[in-house]
Write a protein that holds these residues in place. Structure first.
Motif, mmCIF file in Angstrom:
data_model
loop_
_atom_site.group_PDB
_atom_site.id
_atom_site.type_symbol
_atom_site.label_atom_id
_atom_site.label_comp_id
_atom_site.label_asym_id
_atom_site.label_seq_id
_atom_site.Cartn_x
_atom_site.Cartn_y
_atom_site.Cartn_z
ATOM 1 N N LEU A 124 0.829 -1.206 0.000
ATOM 2 C CA LEU A 124 0.000 0.000 0.000
ATOM 3 C C LEU A 124 0.861 1.253 0.000
ATOM 4 N N LYS A 125 1.975 1.223 0.711
ATOM 5 C CA LYS A 125 2.854 2.394 0.753
ATOM 6 C C LYS A 125 3.622 2.576 -0.543
ATOM 7 N N ALA A 126 3.721 1.519 -1.344
ATOM 8 C CA ALA A 126 4.318 1.649 -2.667
ATOM 9 C C ALA A 126 3.296 2.131 -3.685
ATOM 10 N N ALA A 127 2.050 2.374 -3.207
ATOM 11 C CA ALA A 127 0.968 2.843 -4.077
ATOM 12 C C ALA A 127 0.797 1.943 -5.291
ATOM 13 N N SER A 128 1.035 0.622 -5.113
ATOM 14 C CA SER A 128 0.901 -0.333 -6.208
ATOM 15 C C SER A 128 -0.368 -1.156 -6.013
ATOM 16 N N VAL A 129 -0.783 -1.808 -7.075
ATOM 17 C CA VAL A 129 -1.997 -2.614 -7.053
ATOM 18 C C VAL A 129 -1.631 -4.055 -6.714
ATOM 19 N N SER A 130 -2.464 -4.688 -5.924
ATOM 20 C CA SER A 130 -2.233 -6.090 -5.588
ATOM 21 C C SER A 130 -2.744 -6.973 -6.716
ATOM 22 N N ASP A 131 -2.678 -8.282 -6.523
ATOM 23 C CA ASP A 131 -3.161 -9.205 -7.545
ATOM 24 C C ASP A 131 -4.548 -9.707 -7.185
ATOM 25 N N GLY A 132 -5.217 -10.308 -8.157
ATOM 26 C CA GLY A 132 -6.508 -10.929 -7.911
ATOM 27 C C GLY A 132 -7.566 -9.955 -7.429
ATOM 28 N N THR B 71 -7.654 -2.645 -3.262
ATOM 29 C CA THR B 71 -6.599 -1.629 -3.211
ATOM 30 C C THR B 71 -6.915 -0.456 -4.137
ATOM 31 N N SER B 72 -7.483 -0.732 -5.305
ATOM 32 C CA SER B 72 -7.833 0.346 -6.237
ATOM 33 C C SER B 72 -8.882 1.263 -5.628
ATOM 34 N N LEU B 73 -9.889 0.692 -5.007
ATOM 35 C CA LEU B 73 -10.929 1.495 -4.366
ATOM 36 C C LEU B 73 -10.359 2.314 -3.206
ATOM 37 N N ALA B 74 -9.403 1.716 -2.479
ATOM 38 C CA ALA B 74 -8.799 2.418 -1.345
ATOM 39 C C ALA B 74 -7.962 3.612 -1.798
#
Length: 367
Positions: free
Chosen positions: A54-62, A68-71
């Motif tokens: 989350l601190k890397a501002a990257s998207v997770s998988d699946g 994460t995108s909504l957050a």
């Protein structure tokens, strides 16, 4: 041969991979050690997702790509990231409940609930601030806590939670995420569980096709992550500034977050296949002068793979040596070999990899 020997290989594998399910509380009481490990893994997994990815501002998988995108678009959801992930898993749990064995589904649900709880705790502002002061990122000037990094448009943006939203530090946090999440995820898989979401799809397809689950995790994870990345890019470049400015990074569709996301997915699949090679096969060769003992042992445990016997002459003492060969699963090989050695210590056992087979194969002890 000692008929009182405990030939428990088959039961051991059924216990590990296909536990009998007689109800939730019975399952917990029988598998409490495994459940404790799953809870411990959920702790590390939640920490890696909330404090590194989350601190890397990257998207997770699946499915986590959705949460994460909504957050990122709605920052007030960040403390509830893992709870949102749990909610998004409900349709998957309902759909696969009767399609996948119950122990797998129950242990997955336990993981999801624990992950939601730990993720919520790590996302609380006092906890997040404390951890952010301790988490480090490599900088050209040395090692600095992420909260101490100057806000210069390259390293992060202002606010309670700091982000690494561009440059190579993104990949540092991705590697930290992989180091924290991938081994724990692999252990969870090895215990007969999963981290939920598209893992359930990957598990179902993997079980049907008898292929490494990590391969399908990469496919499903990449698909969902791509949707999340496109969604964030569109939001960043079309929403009013009051919303767009809250999204860290994603100014470009092929920015650091995109490459960091795909790097995480690839490394995650690789680590899971490495630690949990469920369908990998090996050739087991047993050399002995007393093949009747080995054959009697294999019959006593109802050995579930075909085998052949070859005769050769020892170059050392010119005596006949009998070789018994069978193709077995890598996950079975050590248990089978150790059991044989404990009964017949004088045998010589060698194990070599098998790249591909053609024909039927018995997967019943792990499926």
């Amino acid at each position: 041969m000692d008929n009182n020997f405990d030939y428990s290989i088959e039961m051991k594998f059924k216990k590990r991979f296909n536990d009998h399910y007689d109800g939730f509380f019975s399952f917990i009481s029988i598998n409490w050690k495994k459940i404790l490990i799953i809870i411990f893994c959920a702790l590390f997994y939640a920490f890696g997702q909330v404090q590194f990815l989350l601190k890397a501002a990257s998207v997770s998988d699946g499915v986590e790509a959705i949460s994460t995108s909504l957050a990122y678009v709605l920052p007030y959801l960040k403390p509830f990231l893992t709870i949102l992930y749990l909610c998004l898993n409900i349709p998957f749990i309902v759909w696969f409940w009767k399609k996948v064995k119950k122990p797998f589904m129950v242990s997955t649900l336990i993981f999801l609930c624990c992950n939601a709880l730990f993720g919520f705790i790590f996302g609380l502002e006092p906890v997040d601030q404390f951890i952010s002061q301790k988490v480090i990122v490599i900088m050209k000037d040395g090692w600095l806590p992420i909260d101490s990094v100057a806000v210069d448009g390259v390293i992060g943006k202002s606010g309670t939670t700091k982000y690494v939203d561009s440059g190579w530090p993104v990949f540092v946090y991705i590697i930290l995420t992989v180091a924290c999440c991938s081994p724990t995820s692999a252990i969870v898989w090895k215990l007969g569980s999963s981290t939920g979401g598209t893992d359930l799809i990957a598990y179902y397809i993997s079980s049907k096709l008898k292929k490494p689950v990590g391969n399908f995790l990469v496919v499903t994870g990449t698909g969902m992550a791509t949707i999340g990345i496109i969604f964030l890019y569109i939001c960043k470049n079309t929403l009013p500034a009051s919303f767009a400015d809250k999204i860290n990074g994603f100014d470009y569709i092929l920015g650091p977050q995109t490459f960091g996301t795909y790097l995480y997915i690839l490394l995650n699949g690789f680590v899971i296949n490495l630690i949990y090679p469920k369908y990998n096969k090996v050739k087991m060769r047993i050399d002995t002068r007393e093949p009747e003992k080995v054959i009697a042992f294999l019959k006593s445990i109802n050995f579930w793979h075909p085998y052949k016997i070859e005769t050769s002459v020892s170059g050392y003492n010119k005596e006949n040596v009998y070789s018994i060969e069978s193709v077995v699963l890598l996950l079975e090989s050590n248990d089978v070999a150790n059991k044989i050695k404990s009964v017949i210590p004088e045998v010589w056992i060698s194990i070599s990899p098998v790249s591909k087979i053609y024909g039927r194969f018995n997967y019943s002890k792990i499926d």
